[in-house]
Design a protein around this motif. Structure first.
Motif, PDB file in Angstrom:
ATOM      1  N   VAL A 169       0.848  -1.203   0.000  1.00 19.00           N
ATOM      2  CA  VAL A 169       0.000   0.000   0.000  1.00 19.00           C
ATOM      3  C   VAL A 169       0.885   1.256   0.000  1.00 19.00           C
ATOM      4  O   VAL A 169       0.620   2.220  -0.734  1.00 19.00           O
ATOM      5  CB  VAL A 169      -0.996  -0.019   1.188  1.00 19.00           C
ATOM      6  CG1 VAL A 169      -1.671   1.329   1.369  1.00 19.00           C
ATOM      7  CG2 VAL A 169      -2.057  -1.096   0.969  1.00 19.00           C
ATOM      8  N   ALA A 170       1.971   1.226   0.779  1.00 22.90           N
ATOM      9  CA  ALA A 170       2.874   2.388   0.822  1.00 22.90           C
ATOM     10  C   ALA A 170       3.471   2.646  -0.570  1.00 22.90           C
ATOM     11  O   ALA A 170       3.544   3.789  -1.029  1.00 22.90           O
ATOM     12  CB  ALA A 170       3.979   2.147   1.841  1.00 22.90           C
ATOM     13  N   LEU A 171       3.831   1.564  -1.235  1.00 25.26           N
ATOM     14  CA  LEU A 171       4.410   1.675  -2.583  1.00 25.26           C
ATOM     15  C   LEU A 171       3.369   2.233  -3.562  1.00 25.26           C
ATOM     16  O   LEU A 171       3.645   3.117  -4.380  1.00 25.26           O
ATOM     17  CB  LEU A 171       4.839   0.264  -3.003  1.00 25.26           C
ATOM     18  CG  LEU A 171       5.802   0.081  -4.140  1.00 25.26           C
ATOM     19  CD1 LEU A 171       7.088   0.824  -3.835  1.00 25.26           C
ATOM     20  CD2 LEU A 171       6.130  -1.419  -4.314  1.00 25.26           C
ATOM     21  N   GLN A 172       2.140   1.733  -3.434  1.00 24.21           N
ATOM     22  CA  GLN A 172       1.062   2.187  -4.329  1.00 24.21           C
ATOM     23  C   GLN A 172       0.745   3.660  -4.092  1.00 24.21           C
ATOM     24  O   GLN A 172       0.564   4.424  -5.051  1.00 24.21           O
ATOM     25  CB  GLN A 172      -0.193   1.322  -4.094  1.00 24.21           C
ATOM     26  CG  GLN A 172      -0.011  -0.109  -4.581  1.00 24.21           C
ATOM     27  CD  GLN A 172      -0.836  -1.118  -3.797  1.00 24.21           C
ATOM     28  OE1 GLN A 172      -1.742  -0.772  -3.051  1.00 24.21           O
ATOM     29  NE2 GLN A 172      -0.520  -2.394  -3.975  1.00 24.21           N
ATOM     30  N   GLN A 173       0.731   4.067  -2.835  1.00 26.33           N
ATOM     31  CA  GLN A 173       0.423   5.476  -2.542  1.00 26.33           C
ATOM     32  C   GLN A 173       1.520   6.379  -3.083  1.00 26.33           C
ATOM     33  O   GLN A 173       1.242   7.465  -3.595  1.00 26.33           O
ATOM     34  CB  GLN A 173       0.242   5.668  -1.029  1.00 26.33           C
ATOM     35  CG  GLN A 173      -1.077   5.043  -0.571  1.00 26.33           C
ATOM     36  CD  GLN A 173      -1.266   5.027   0.936  1.00 26.33           C
ATOM     37  OE1 GLN A 173      -0.288   5.050   1.682  1.00 26.33           O
ATOM     38  NE2 GLN A 173      -2.510   4.958   1.380  1.00 26.33           N
ATOM     39  N   ALA A 174       2.773   5.916  -3.006  1.00 23.36           N
ATOM     40  CA  ALA A 174       3.886   6.723  -3.537  1.00 23.36           C
ATOM     41  C   ALA A 174       3.726   6.888  -5.052  1.00 23.36           C
ATOM     42  O   ALA A 174       3.952   7.967  -5.597  1.00 23.36           O
ATOM     43  CB  ALA A 174       5.214   6.055  -3.201  1.00 23.36           C
ATOM     44  N   LEU A 175       3.281   5.824  -5.722  1.00 18.76           N
ATOM     45  CA  LEU A 175       3.118   5.888  -7.178  1.00 18.76           C
ATOM     46  C   LEU A 175       1.987   6.846  -7.576  1.00 18.76           C
ATOM     47  O   LEU A 175       1.976   7.378  -8.682  1.00 18.76           O
ATOM     48  CB  LEU A 175       2.814   4.492  -7.742  1.00 18.76           C
ATOM     49  CG  LEU A 175       3.969   3.492  -7.722  1.00 18.76           C
ATOM     50  CD1 LEU A 175       3.479   2.084  -8.049  1.00 18.76           C
ATOM     51  CD2 LEU A 175       5.038   3.903  -8.733  1.00 18.76           C
ATOM     52  N   GLY A 176       1.036   7.062  -6.663  1.00 18.39           N
ATOM     53  CA  GLY A 176      -0.113   7.907  -6.987  1.00 18.39           C
ATOM     54  C   GLY A 176       0.059   9.368  -6.582  1.00 18.39           C
ATOM     55  O   GLY A 176      -0.852  10.178  -6.787  1.00 18.39           O
ATOM     56  N   LYS A 177       1.200   9.687  -6.003  1.00 18.51           N
ATOM     57  CA  LYS A 177       1.434  11.045  -5.493  1.00 18.51           C
ATOM     58  C   LYS A 177       1.163  12.132  -6.525  1.00 18.51           C
ATOM     59  O   LYS A 177       0.591  13.179  -6.221  1.00 18.51           O
ATOM     60  CB  LYS A 177       2.890  11.166  -5.016  1.00 18.51           C
ATOM     61  CG  LYS A 177       3.090  10.817  -3.572  1.00 18.51           C
ATOM     62  CD  LYS A 177       3.755  11.981  -2.817  1.00 18.51           C
ATOM     63  CE  LYS A 177       3.614  11.831  -1.324  1.00 18.51           C
ATOM     64  NZ  LYS A 177       4.521  10.803  -0.776  1.00 18.51           N
ATOM     65  N   GLN A 178       1.600  11.878  -7.766  1.00 21.85           N
ATOM     66  CA  GLN A 178       1.454  12.899  -8.811  1.00 21.85           C
ATOM     67  C   GLN A 178       0.065  12.876  -9.461  1.00 21.85           C
ATOM     68  O   GLN A 178      -0.179  13.623 -10.402  1.00 21.85           O
ATOM     69  CB  GLN A 178       2.484  12.685  -9.938  1.00 21.85           C
ATOM     70  CG  GLN A 178       3.901  12.436  -9.468  1.00 21.85           C
ATOM     71  CD  GLN A 178       4.504  13.697  -8.889  1.00 21.85           C
ATOM     72  OE1 GLN A 178       4.236  14.791  -9.358  1.00 21.85           O
ATOM     73  NE2 GLN A 178       5.300  13.546  -7.836  1.00 21.85           N
ATOM     74  N   LYS A 179      -0.789  11.991  -9.045  1.00 22.23           N
ATOM     75  CA  LYS A 179      -2.111  11.760  -9.667  1.00 22.23           C
ATOM     76  C   LYS A 179      -1.931  11.369 -11.144  1.00 22.23           C
ATOM     77  O   LYS A 179      -0.846  10.953 -11.529  1.00 22.23           O
ATOM     78  CB  LYS A 179      -2.990  12.981  -9.494  1.00 22.23           C
ATOM     79  CG  LYS A 179      -3.280  13.259  -8.019  1.00 22.23           C
ATOM     80  CD  LYS A 179      -4.605  13.940  -7.889  1.00 22.23           C
ATOM     81  CE  LYS A 179      -5.004  14.078  -6.451  1.00 22.23           C
ATOM     82  NZ  LYS A 179      -6.365  14.486  -6.305  1.00 22.23           N
ATOM     83  N   GLY A 180      -2.976  11.518 -11.960  1.00 22.34           N
ATOM     84  CA  GLY A 180      -2.840  11.092 -13.352  1.00 22.34           C
ATOM     85  C   GLY A 180      -2.542   9.600 -13.428  1.00 22.34           C
ATOM     86  O   GLY A 180      -1.676   9.150 -14.176  1.00 22.34           O
ATOM     87  N   ILE A 181      -3.280   8.821 -12.628  1.00 20.86           N
ATOM     88  CA  ILE A 181      -2.979   7.386 -12.532  1.00 20.86           C
ATOM     89  C   ILE A 181      -4.268   6.565 -12.508  1.00 20.86           C
ATOM     90  O   ILE A 181      -5.285   7.014 -11.967  1.00 20.86           O
ATOM     91  CB  ILE A 181      -2.132   7.136 -11.256  1.00 20.86           C
ATOM     92  CG1 ILE A 181      -1.472   5.762 -11.285  1.00 20.86           C
ATOM     93  CG2 ILE A 181      -2.944   7.292  -9.985  1.00 20.86           C
ATOM     94  CD1 ILE A 181      -0.404   5.590 -10.216  1.00 20.86           C
TER      95      ILE A 181
END
Ligand code: DC
Length: 235
Positions: A117-129
C-alpha cells in the motif's frame, strides 16, 4: 486546466478490470498500475525462496524477507508495463497458475499489505494514474476522484482466465480447477481481516458479464469525461 485525477478500479479476480484499467489509462494518457502484480511478485519471491510450508505461506519468513523484495515497473516499447522483481522481468512468471494459486494467502499478510500500500500510494502522489486491485478505492486512495467496482459472474470470470491460460500454452489446468481457483480467491479476498475486497460506498458498479471490450471502453471514457466536467464546473 484539465485536472489530473486518481482512478481506482476494484473488483473480483478475472473480472476484466485490468484490461479496462489499462485501456482507459492509454486513452486518457495516464499511468496504469496493476496492484495485483505486486502481490503476485511477492508470492513468486516466496515460492522461489521456499517460504511456504506445504502450501501455507511461512508468514514470519515472508515478513522477514520484505526488505529484500524490490518491486518496480518497466515501461516497454509497445506501451505495456512489465513487473520487475529485484530487477528481473517476471511479467510472465507472475501470471502462471502456480502463482495464481499461491498469491491470495500471501496478499492476506498484514505486513505485506502495508508495504505494498505504501508503494502504491507513492506511485499515486502525482495523480494522473489508473490503479486496479481490491482495496484501491477503500484503503489505498480513499479520496480517489473516480472509483469503479467491476463484477461479472464467477463462471464468466473463470472462462476468461481459462482462455488466457490456454492462449499462453498453459494446459496444466482444467476449467473446473480454474473455476475452483476463482471461487477460492474470491473467498480469501473477501474474508481476510486486513483490507478485504469491498466496494467503496462511493464507487460506481459495472457488471461486464455481457459487455464487449469496446462497450466497456466507451463506458469508462464516458465516466471519466463526466467526472472531469464535474470537477472543472465546480472549480
Ligand atoms: O488482480 P490479481 O488476480 O492479479 O490479484 C492477485 C492477488 O492479489 C489476488 O489474490 C488478490 C490480491 N490483491 C489484493 O489483495 N489487493 C490488491 N489491491 C490487488 C490484488
Amino acid at each position: 486546466m484539465i485536472p489530473n485525477i486518481i482512478i481506482a478500479i476494484d473488483g473480483f479476480s478475472s473480472s476484466g478490470k485490468s484490461t479496462m484499467a489499462r485501456q482507459l489509462a492509454k486513452t486518457v494518457g495516464y499511468r496504469y498500475v496493476d496492484s495485483g502484480a505486486m502481490y503476485r511478485a511477492v508470492a513468486l519471491y516466496a515460492l522461489k525462496n521456499n517460504l511456504f510450508i506445504d502450501s501455507t505461506p511461512d508468514v514470519d519468513a515472508i515478513v522477514a524477507s520484505l526488505p529484500d523484495i524490490k518491486i518496480d515497473f518497466k515501461l516497454m516499447p509497445d506501451g505495456s508495463q512489465h513487473t520487475l522483481l529485484n530487477g528481473q522481468d517476471v511479467e510472465n512468471e507472475i501470471r502462471s497458475f502456480g502463482v495464481s494459486n499461491a498469491v491470495s494467502p500471501v496478499a492476506a499478510i498484514p505486513e505485506v499489505r502495508h508495504a505494498m500500500v505504501a508503494l502504491q500510494q507513492a506511485l499515486g502522489k502525482q495523480k494522473g494514474i489508473v490503479m486496479d486491485g481490491r482495496d484501491i478505492g477503500t484503503t489505498v486512495f480513499p479520496d480517489a476522484e473516480l472509483k469503479l467496482f467491476v463484477n461479472a459472474t464467477a463462471e464468466n470470470r473463470a472462462k476468461r482466465r481459462f482462455k488466457e491460460l490456454q492462449e499462453k500454452g498453459d494446459n496444466h489446468s482444467t476449467f473446473e480447477q480454474v473455476l475452483e481457483n476463482v471461487l477460492s480467491r474470491d473467498h480469501i479476498d473477501m474474508t481476510r481481516s486486513e483490507s478485504p475486497l469491498r466496494r467503496a460506498d462511493d464507487a460506481i458498479d459495472i457488471d461486464n458479464s455481457n459487455m464487449t471490450i469496446d462497450e466497456q471502453n466507451s463506458l469508462l471514457l464516458e465516466l471519466f469525461n463526466n467526472k472531469i466536467k464535474e470537477l472543472t464546473a465546480t472549480k
